[in-house]
Design a protein around this motif. Structure first.
Motif, PDB file in Angstrom:
ATOM      1  N   MET A  43       0.822  -1.188  -0.069  1.00 23.79           N
ATOM      2  CA  MET A  43       0.054   0.104   0.168  1.00 23.79           C
ATOM      3  C   MET A  43       0.894   1.257   0.117  1.00 23.79           C
ATOM      4  O   MET A  43       1.986   1.286   0.114  1.00 23.79           O
ATOM      5  N   GLU A  44       0.166   2.548  -0.209  1.00 24.90           N
ATOM      6  CA  GLU A  44       0.732   3.603  -0.113  1.00 24.90           C
ATOM      7  C   GLU A  44       0.951   4.350   1.136  1.00 24.90           C
ATOM      8  O   GLU A  44       0.012   4.435   1.990  1.00 24.90           O
ATOM      9  N   PHE A  45       2.144   4.823   1.502  1.00 21.78           N
ATOM     10  CA  PHE A  45       2.444   5.647   2.671  1.00 21.78           C
ATOM     11  C   PHE A  45       2.770   7.139   2.481  1.00 21.78           C
ATOM     12  O   PHE A  45       3.757   7.159   1.853  1.00 21.78           O
ATOM     13  N   PRO A  46       2.470   8.014   3.367  1.00 20.82           N
ATOM     14  CA  PRO A  46       2.818   9.343   2.964  1.00 20.82           C
ATOM     15  C   PRO A  46       4.069   9.290   3.888  1.00 20.82           C
ATOM     16  O   PRO A  46       4.171   8.620   5.024  1.00 20.82           O
ATOM     17  N   ILE A  47       4.975  10.027   3.429  1.00 16.14           N
ATOM     18  CA  ILE A  47       6.298  10.404   4.235  1.00 16.14           C
ATOM     19  C   ILE A  47       6.491  11.919   4.432  1.00 16.14           C
ATOM     20  O   ILE A  47       6.973  12.433   3.187  1.00 16.14           O
ATOM     21  N   HIS A  48       6.743  12.374   5.433  1.00 16.58           N
ATOM     22  CA  HIS A  48       6.955  13.886   5.494  1.00 16.58           C
ATOM     23  C   HIS A  48       8.236  14.442   5.436  1.00 16.58           C
ATOM     24  O   HIS A  48       8.434  15.391   5.144  1.00 16.58           O
ATOM     25  N   GLU A  49       9.343  13.731   5.564  1.00 20.34           N
ATOM     26  CA  GLU A  49      10.831  14.010   5.543  1.00 20.34           C
ATOM     27  C   GLU A  49      11.234  14.143   4.211  1.00 20.34           C
ATOM     28  O   GLU A  49      11.050  13.062   3.252  1.00 20.34           O
ATOM     29  N   ASP A  50      11.977  15.298   4.149  1.00 17.80           N
ATOM     30  CA  ASP A  50      12.357  15.755   2.669  1.00 17.80           C
ATOM     31  C   ASP A  50      13.646  15.086   2.266  1.00 17.80           C
ATOM     32  O   ASP A  50      13.662  14.636   0.857  1.00 17.80           O
ATOM     33  N   TRP A  51      14.530  14.577   3.042  1.00 19.22           N
ATOM     34  CA  TRP A  51      15.794  14.094   2.565  1.00 19.22           C
ATOM     35  C   TRP A  51      15.449  12.692   1.848  1.00 19.22           C
ATOM     36  O   TRP A  51      16.225  12.459   1.041  1.00 19.22           O
ATOM     37  N   VAL A  52      14.566  11.947   2.322  1.00 24.07           N
ATOM     38  CA  VAL A  52      14.257  10.579   1.722  1.00 24.07           C
ATOM     39  C   VAL A  52      14.003  10.614   0.268  1.00 24.07           C
ATOM     40  O   VAL A  52      14.305   9.498  -0.444  1.00 24.07           O
ATOM     41  N   TRP A  53      13.675  11.507  -0.507  1.00 27.18           N
ATOM     42  CA  TRP A  53      13.166  11.385  -1.733  1.00 27.18           C
ATOM     43  C   TRP A  53      14.260  11.594  -2.806  1.00 27.18           C
ATOM     44  O   TRP A  53      14.315  11.222  -3.785  1.00 27.18           O
ATOM     45  N   ASN A  54      15.521  11.769  -2.329  1.00 24.99           N
ATOM     46  CA  ASN A  54      16.722  11.590  -3.306  1.00 24.99           C
ATOM     47  C   ASN A  54      17.498  10.031  -2.942  1.00 24.99           C
ATOM     48  O   ASN A  54      18.490   9.750  -3.472  1.00 24.99           O
ATOM     49  N   GLU A  55      17.018   9.433  -1.913  1.00 21.43           N
ATOM     50  CA  GLU A  55      17.615   8.289  -1.487  1.00 21.43           C
ATOM     51  C   GLU A  55      16.500   6.961  -1.764  1.00 21.43           C
ATOM     52  O   GLU A  55      17.175   5.967  -2.189  1.00 21.43           O
ATOM     53  N   LEU A  56      15.139   7.101  -1.495  1.00 24.10           N
ATOM     54  CA  LEU A  56      14.584   6.171  -1.882  1.00 24.10           C
ATOM     55  C   LEU A  56      14.312   5.551  -3.217  1.00 24.10           C
ATOM     56  O   LEU A  56      13.986   6.391  -4.005  1.00 24.10           O
ATOM     57  N   LYS A  57      14.432   4.297  -3.438  1.00 20.63           N
ATOM     58  CA  LYS A  57      14.449   3.694  -4.870  1.00 20.63           C
ATOM     59  C   LYS A  57      13.620   2.527  -4.829  1.00 20.63           C
ATOM     60  O   LYS A  57      13.636   1.788  -4.053  1.00 20.63           O
ATOM     61  N   PRO A  58      12.983   1.950  -5.961  1.00 23.07           N
ATOM     62  CA  PRO A  58      12.393   0.908  -6.177  1.00 23.07           C
ATOM     63  C   PRO A  58      13.339  -0.486  -5.774  1.00 23.07           C
ATOM     64  O   PRO A  58      14.017  -0.461  -6.241  1.00 23.07           O
ATOM     65  N   GLY A  59      12.577  -1.364  -4.795  1.00 22.25           N
ATOM     66  CA  GLY A  59      13.781  -2.491  -4.637  1.00 22.25           C
ATOM     67  C   GLY A  59      14.523  -2.233  -3.287  1.00 22.25           C
ATOM     68  O   GLY A  59      15.065  -3.179  -2.653  1.00 22.25           O
ATOM     69  N   ALA A  60      14.455  -0.832  -2.536  1.00 21.25           N
ATOM     70  CA  ALA A  60      15.169  -0.675  -1.368  1.00 21.25           C
ATOM     71  C   ALA A  60      14.556  -1.301  -0.345  1.00 21.25           C
ATOM     72  O   ALA A  60      13.285  -1.246  -0.193  1.00 21.25           O
ATOM     73  N   GLU A  61      15.068  -1.788   0.684  1.00 23.75           N
ATOM     74  CA  GLU A  61      14.366  -2.196   1.793  1.00 23.75           C
ATOM     75  C   GLU A  61      14.457  -1.113   3.124  1.00 23.75           C
ATOM     76  O   GLU A  61      15.665  -0.752   3.374  1.00 23.75           O
ATOM     77  N   VAL A  62      13.462  -0.943   3.792  1.00 22.30           N
ATOM     78  CA  VAL A  62      13.581   0.171   4.594  1.00 22.30           C
ATOM     79  C   VAL A  62      12.865  -0.296   6.044  1.00 22.30           C
ATOM     80  O   VAL A  62      12.092  -1.200   5.979  1.00 22.30           O
ATOM     81  N   ARG A  63      13.247   0.388   6.893  1.00 26.28           N
ATOM     82  CA  ARG A  63      12.421   0.188   8.624  1.00 26.28           C
ATOM     83  C   ARG A  63      12.275   1.659   8.646  1.00 26.28           C
ATOM     84  O   ARG A  63      12.704   2.421   8.332  1.00 26.28           O
ATOM     85  N   ALA A  64      11.217   1.701   9.598  1.00 31.57           N
ATOM     86  CA  ALA A  64      10.663   3.001   9.970  1.00 31.57           C
ATOM     87  C   ALA A  64       9.723   2.998  10.921  1.00 31.57           C
ATOM     88  O   ALA A  64       9.468   1.762  11.595  1.00 31.57           O
ATOM     89  N   ASP A  65       9.196   4.036  11.378  1.00 33.72           N
ATOM     90  CA  ASP A  65       8.065   3.978  12.438  1.00 33.72           C
ATOM     91  C   ASP A  65       6.918   4.406  11.435  1.00 33.72           C
ATOM     92  O   ASP A  65       6.711   5.547  10.834  1.00 33.72           O
ATOM     93  N   LEU A  66       5.852   3.525  11.865  1.00 31.31           N
ATOM     94  CA  LEU A  66       4.507   4.000  11.269  1.00 31.31           C
ATOM     95  C   LEU A  66       3.689   4.928  12.477  1.00 31.31           C
ATOM     96  O   LEU A  66       3.522   4.122  13.587  1.00 31.31           O
ATOM     97  N   VAL A  67       3.366   5.868  11.963  1.00 31.94           N
ATOM     98  CA  VAL A  67       2.439   6.518  13.129  1.00 31.94           C
ATOM     99  C   VAL A  67       1.004   6.709  12.566  1.00 31.94           C
ATOM    100  O   VAL A  67       0.747   6.897  11.435  1.00 31.94           O
ATOM    101  N   VAL A  68       0.274   6.562  13.393  1.00 32.85           N
ATOM    102  CA  VAL A  68      -1.233   6.429  13.309  1.00 32.85           C
ATOM    103  C   VAL A  68      -1.822   7.593  14.065  1.00 32.85           C
ATOM    104  O   VAL A  68      -1.703   7.497  15.198  1.00 32.85           O
ATOM    105  N   ASP A  69      -2.631   8.481  13.465  1.00 30.71           N
ATOM    106  CA  ASP A  69      -3.421   9.676  14.208  1.00 30.71           C
ATOM    107  C   ASP A  69      -4.502   9.774  13.172  1.00 30.71           C
ATOM    108  O   ASP A  69      -4.392  10.894  12.642  1.00 30.71           O
ATOM    109  N   ASN A  70      -5.466   9.632  13.582  1.00 35.36           N
ATOM    110  CA  ASN A  70      -6.765   9.901  12.824  1.00 35.36           C
ATOM    111  C   ASN A  70      -7.403  11.208  12.885  1.00 35.36           C
ATOM    112  O   ASN A  70      -8.045  11.786  11.931  1.00 35.36           O
TER     113      ASN A  70
END
Length: 243
Positions: A43-70
């Motif tokens: 599924m699709e996830f928003p990511i607010h941090e700007d730095w990641v968009w120069n680093e994230l590429k299809p196929g990369a494996e990531v770990r993160a914190d999923l934050v849920v706030d309705n």
């Protein structure tokens, strides 16, 4: 520094990047099961941090914190991203599926709408048609719920404008024919139109056989499959087109 609200819930998250949308700051990720929250799915996830968009590429494996706030604009998002494995350099580049559709004739649908009437693409000739894909049991606020909210709001605008009523139409196609009968789709649509609504107007909802739906979904680049861990749910991406 995290600006996570104090009432938000946090979950450990791991997955593999499927695609990225730098402009919208979202990434589609094939993620592992999140104990206590959701099964593994894509599924699709928003990511607010700007730095990641120069680093994230299809196929990369990531770990993160999923934050849920309705209560937030984005009811869920990823933060504290870490890349634990680089993508395979031998993977082919992603095709731009949306661009491939420009200029192609849409397939002639053969579906049944919410009133039990047979419809086809020919019925919309001479109008602008927005088409999207949903299933009524979808629980995710940023998926079918958002698509149907958008379409019901657009329908209200079209229905209230005498000029637009003859120029624009909306169509939501269900990819859950086992559950989404025409009568259920009508009740679903009217629920989105608001209390006391009796007509959908410019908005139609339709369903067909597995093959009919699969054919049109394949054309528009919609991917969906039954979640084997919970067969009431469908794992899917989002596709909306204007014809």
């Amino acid at each position: 520094t995290s600006s996570t609200p104090s009432n938000a819930k946090r979950y450990e998250f791991r997955g593999k990047i499927v695609s990225v949308d730098k402009q919208k700051k979202r990434a589609t990720i094939d993620h592992e099961s999140i104990p206590g929250f959701m099964e593994a799915m894509t599924m699709e996830f928003p990511i607010h941090e700007d730095w990641v968009w120069n680093e994230l590429k299809p196929g990369a494996e990531v770990r993160a914190d999923l934050v849920v706030d309705n209560s937030s604009k984005d009811p869920y998002w990823l933060e504290n991203i870490g890349i634990v494995a680089a993508p395979d350099p031998n993977l082919p580049p992603q095709a731009n599926e949306d661009a491939a559709l420009v200029g192609k004739a849409a397939p002639d649908l053969s579906l049944t709408n919410q009133d039990g009437k047979r419809i086809s693409m020919k019925d919309f000739r001479g109008r602008a048609l927005a088409i999207t894909f949903i299933y009524a049991r979808c629980p995710l606020p940023d998926y079918c719920i958002r698509m149907s909210t958008n379409f019901s709001e657009a329908a209200a605008q079209i229905n209230g404008d005498p000029e637009l009523k003859n120029k624009a139409s909306l169509l939501s196609v269900s990819f859950d024919p086992e559950n989404d009968t025409p009568s259920k789709l009508k009740a679903y649509g009217l629920g989105y139109m608001g209390k006391g609504a009796t007509e959908l107007g410019a908005w139609q909802l339709a369903v067909g056989t597995d093959k009919q739906i699969r054919d049109v979904a394949d054309f528009f680049g919609l991917r969906y499959e039954i979640d084997q861990n919970d067969k009431t749910q469908v794992i899917h991406n989002l596709k909306t087109a204007v014809i």
